[in-house]
Each structure stands twice: as C-alpha cells, then as structure tokens.
Write a protein that holds these residues in place. Sequence first.
Motif, mmCIF file in Angstrom:
data_model
loop_
_atom_site.group_PDB
_atom_site.id
_atom_site.type_symbol
_atom_site.label_atom_id
_atom_site.label_comp_id
_atom_site.label_asym_id
_atom_site.label_seq_id
_atom_site.Cartn_x
_atom_site.Cartn_y
_atom_site.Cartn_z
ATOM 1 N N GLU A 165 -0.556 1.548 10.959
ATOM 2 C CA GLU A 165 -0.666 2.968 10.647
ATOM 3 C C GLU A 165 -1.908 3.144 9.771
ATOM 4 O OE1 GLU A 165 2.777 6.021 9.378
ATOM 5 O OE2 GLU A 165 2.313 4.573 7.815
ATOM 6 N N THR A 166 -2.703 4.168 10.025
ATOM 7 C CA THR A 166 -3.813 4.412 9.108
ATOM 8 C C THR A 166 -3.259 5.067 7.842
ATOM 9 O OG1 THR A 166 -4.313 6.652 9.867
ATOM 10 C CG2 THR A 166 -5.344 4.835 11.084
ATOM 11 N N PRO A 167 -3.953 4.895 6.704
ATOM 12 C CA PRO A 167 -3.472 5.544 5.480
ATOM 13 C C PRO A 167 -3.375 7.065 5.633
ATOM 14 C CG PRO A 167 -5.100 3.868 4.940
ATOM 15 C CD PRO A 167 -5.094 4.003 6.443
ATOM 16 N N GLU A 168 -4.311 7.662 6.357
ATOM 17 C CA GLU A 168 -4.261 9.117 6.565
ATOM 18 C C GLU A 168 -3.001 9.496 7.343
ATOM 19 O OE1 GLU A 168 -6.817 7.123 7.199
ATOM 20 O OE2 GLU A 168 -8.710 7.999 6.485
ATOM 21 N N VAL A 208 -13.130 2.959 2.134
ATOM 22 C CA VAL A 208 -11.789 2.505 2.522
ATOM 23 C C VAL A 208 -11.731 2.583 4.042
ATOM 24 C CG1 VAL A 208 -9.313 2.943 2.394
ATOM 25 C CG2 VAL A 208 -10.746 3.320 0.380
ATOM 26 N N VAL A 249 7.184 -6.914 6.984
ATOM 27 C CA VAL A 249 5.772 -7.178 7.204
ATOM 28 C C VAL A 249 5.028 -5.907 6.836
ATOM 29 C CG1 VAL A 249 4.009 -7.872 8.857
ATOM 30 C CG2 VAL A 249 6.319 -8.768 9.055
ATOM 31 N N ASN A 250 4.193 -6.008 5.848
ATOM 32 C CA ASN A 250 3.473 -4.837 5.355
ATOM 33 C C ASN A 250 2.015 -4.938 5.758
ATOM 34 O OD1 ASN A 250 5.664 -5.464 2.891
ATOM 35 N ND2 ASN A 250 5.478 -3.346 3.553
ATOM 36 N N PRO A 251 1.346 -3.807 5.825
ATOM 37 C CA PRO A 251 -0.088 -3.853 6.068
ATOM 38 C C PRO A 251 -0.745 -4.669 4.957
ATOM 39 C CG PRO A 251 0.734 -1.588 6.122
ATOM 40 C CD PRO A 251 1.845 -2.437 5.599
ATOM 41 N N LEU A 267 2.891 2.496 3.314
ATOM 42 C CA LEU A 267 2.215 2.491 4.608
ATOM 43 C C LEU A 267 2.941 1.534 5.546
ATOM 44 C CD1 LEU A 267 -0.394 3.444 6.128
ATOM 45 C CD2 LEU A 267 -1.486 1.373 5.293
ATOM 46 N N GLU A 268 3.146 1.964 6.784
ATOM 47 C CA GLU A 268 3.777 1.096 7.780
ATOM 48 C C GLU A 268 2.716 0.293 8.545
ATOM 49 O OE1 GLU A 268 6.859 0.325 8.480
ATOM 50 O OE2 GLU A 268 7.985 1.776 7.291
ATOM 51 N N VAL A 302 -5.961 -2.576 5.684
ATOM 52 C CA VAL A 302 -6.749 -1.573 4.975
ATOM 53 C C VAL A 302 -7.780 -2.335 4.155
ATOM 54 C CG1 VAL A 302 -6.718 0.242 3.232
ATOM 55 C CG2 VAL A 302 -4.904 0.127 4.937
ATOM 56 N N ILE A 352 -4.048 -5.800 2.535
ATOM 57 C CA ILE A 352 -5.209 -5.213 1.882
ATOM 58 C C ILE A 352 -6.319 -6.249 1.809
ATOM 59 C CG2 ILE A 352 -6.102 -4.128 -0.210
ATOM 60 C CD1 ILE A 352 -3.179 -3.377 -0.881
ATOM 61 N N ILE A 358 0.842 -1.182 0.000
ATOM 62 C CA ILE A 358 0.000 0.000 0.000
ATOM 63 C C ILE A 358 0.882 1.239 0.000
ATOM 64 C CG2 ILE A 358 -1.780 1.282 1.232
ATOM 65 C CD1 ILE A 358 -2.560 -1.380 2.593
ATOM 66 N N ARG A 376 13.150 -4.270 11.642
ATOM 67 C CA ARG A 376 12.420 -5.356 10.982
ATOM 68 C C ARG A 376 12.849 -6.679 11.587
ATOM 69 N NH1 ARG A 376 9.001 -2.040 7.864
ATOM 70 N NH2 ARG A 376 10.262 -0.424 6.933
ATOM 71 N N THR A 436 -9.840 1.408 7.789
ATOM 72 C CA THR A 436 -8.559 1.011 8.369
ATOM 73 C C THR A 436 -8.803 0.277 9.669
ATOM 74 O OG1 THR A 436 -7.643 3.092 7.556
ATOM 75 C CG2 THR A 436 -6.305 1.833 9.091
ATOM 76 N N ALA A 494 -6.367 -0.542 12.140
ATOM 77 C CA ALA A 494 -4.933 -0.322 12.386
ATOM 78 C C ALA A 494 -4.349 -1.397 13.288
ATOM 79 C CB ALA A 494 -4.698 1.070 12.968
ATOM 80 N N ILE A 522 -3.248 4.838 -2.283
ATOM 81 C CA ILE A 522 -4.374 5.541 -1.668
ATOM 82 C C ILE A 522 -3.939 6.978 -1.455
ATOM 83 C CG2 ILE A 522 -5.961 5.591 0.291
ATOM 84 C CD1 ILE A 522 -5.432 2.606 0.688
ATOM 85 N N SER A 541 -3.406 -4.042 11.230
ATOM 86 C CA SER A 541 -2.636 -3.586 10.060
ATOM 87 C C SER A 541 -3.345 -3.953 8.757
ATOM 88 C CB SER A 541 -1.221 -4.159 10.075
ATOM 89 O OG SER A 541 -0.467 -3.560 11.094
#
Lengths: 178, 178
Positions: free
Chosen positions: A72-75, B98, B31-33, A68-69, B107, B35, A35, B19, B100, B102, A109, B105
């Motif tokens: 964390e929210t996208p905002e 969309v 490690v990514n958020p 995005l980490e 979205v 979707i 993301i 990490r 979140t 959080a 996003i 993690s």
Amino acid sequence: MPLDPSFNESVPQGDNVSRKVCDHCGFVAYVNPKIVVGSVVRSGEKVLLCRRAIEPRKGFWTIPAGYLELAETPEAGAKREAREEACANLNISGLLAVYTIAHLSQVQIFYRATFAEPEIAAGEESLEVGLFGWDEIPWEDIAFPSVKWALDHERSVHLGKATAPFANPDGETGGLSE
Amino acid sequence: MPLDPSFNESVPQGDNVSRKVCDHCGFVAYVNPKIVVGSVVRSGEKVLLCRRAIEPRKGFWTIPAGYLELAETPEAGAKREAREEACANLNISGLLAVYTIAHLSQVQIFYRATFAEPEIAAGEESLEVGLFGWDEIPWEDIAFPSVKWALDHERSVHLGKATAPFANPDGETGGLSE
C-alpha cells in the motif's frame, strides 16, 4: 493444537543483529519498525478529529491514522484510515511531516488533505468525529503528542508561515509524559 | 531440531486482514511494510556512490541506504548505512524524498547530507565507493530506479530549482523494468 511460540535471541546466518528465533520451528521473527500513515484533513478553517473508540488512549482525540498495510502506498493508507475511522473520502494535498517515535519503533508519515466529499461519520474505531476550528480543538484531550505536532505544523503551512515537511520538534521523542 | 515453519493464512482475533499463522506454534507472522533509509551525500559538485558487493544488483551503483532498525530514527539509520557502506561520517541536512515501492512493500525515506569528515572507503557491502560529478555518474549502471530519482531530485534542490521533499515521479512505481 499449536504450541506456544518460544523465542530466543540469536544472530541468524548472514545477519549482524540478534533476532528472535522460535525454538520450535526455527522461524526468524524479524521485527521491523512500523509505518503509521495519517492526515490532517482541512475544510476551510476547520480540521477533522476522531475520538478513539479503542485503546490505547480510548476516548481521546486524534487525526485519522494507522498502520500502513503491505503493498500500500502511504498516500493510499492515509486515505484508507480516513475511510475506516471517519467514513471520509479524501484528496491528499501533499506530505506534511515525517515523525519518529523511536521508543515505539514507529515512523509516522502524515499528509495534508481535503475532503473529496463533505460527509463524515464515526467509523468502527471512533466514538465520534467532528470538524474543529483552531480554538475549538480539545487540546487537553489529544491522544498523542505527534497529533499536536501535526495540527501545529499543518496550521503553519495553512497560514503561509512554513513549508512542509516537518520532523519531530527539537528534542521531542513523542513520549506521552513529555 | 526445529521444525520447518508452516504458515497458513487466517484472520487473527481482533484483526480484519488475513495473516500468516504458523501451524506448529500459532505465531502470527505480521508482515509490515519495510522502511529503507538513505541519503544523497554531497561534497561540492560531487555526490557519493557505492558499488554494491551484495545481491540484489551486485556490481551496480547506489547511494548508501538500507533497512531501518528497531528504535532507530530514520536520520540515524541513514547515517549508519553510510558508515557501513562507505565508512563515511555524515551530517544530515534535511529530508529529500519519501518514495514508495509498493510491489516490494517498501517506503524509502531519503535525506540530503554532507560529509562530517572527508574520508570514505568501501565498507563490507561495497566493492568500491567514489565521488561523482553529475556528468561522471554511471547512469547505465545505477542499481535501482529510485536511486536515479533521488540523484535527480537532490540536484534540483542543489540548483535551487525545487524544494524538498519529493515523492515518486508521476506514474512510476520503482520496478526495474520501467
């Protein structure tokens, strides 16, 4: 001394898609789409652009954006990227667009934003930053197609010609050669 | 015989966040958020719900949704999930919301959709599937808060009371205990 990772494709138990599994330790490297979050930041008739100090597309102009980490929210991510790349504090106005760059497995996003404080400065990942009117934007030196999409879509909303959000323009996949 | 993965936290070269790095092979487990993609599928005054055959929240009702795969657009992922969970072929109408989550993690990108063909049936991950009018929805047995948000938001758009897209309701983070 760590071994070199050595991954082979196999379908983990309970899954239905082939994944990369490490020969040495059995770790399943689930690779998920990433993301990217960012914003078109407007101040009156001008928008914020950052000239990239890092590859890919070093020297080209972009909007503040990045991965995005976790947790964390996208905002919040969009605000963090603007802090990191342009030392800017933002107010997020709302969602602008969700773009897909399928060949990079990226979902982008992007938000509309304004400045909470007027100061900007080049962060570590930027060579320079600036505010540009529509006719001042260096269109030939924009880093990625989706930056153009976002600038164009944000302007449509700013001019009252459209309502956010947008998706990819018809038939476009975000490749640099398009 | 693979070793057990053994990860310790460290900051990889060129990165600025700690990490998990494997002691055995040096693999960096970015490690990514994640979707999640899905859809509220409407047929007249009814919407599609699926009763989950798998954990978490087995036995509870949800909209068709799941993890986006690599190189897949969110729209294509939402259609795939409806095929897998409800044997349904969809037309995607547009972006709904969309959200979140959080603390997970996640979205979540949800679409409005209609049926391309009227047939539905429980897929492997569903105990049963059905079409529900607003007053027939099993509100006490909905799997996740964001399913309620999506149903509520989709109804607002359907009734002409709002324009998509939505984000999390004010102050809500998607935890089950809220």
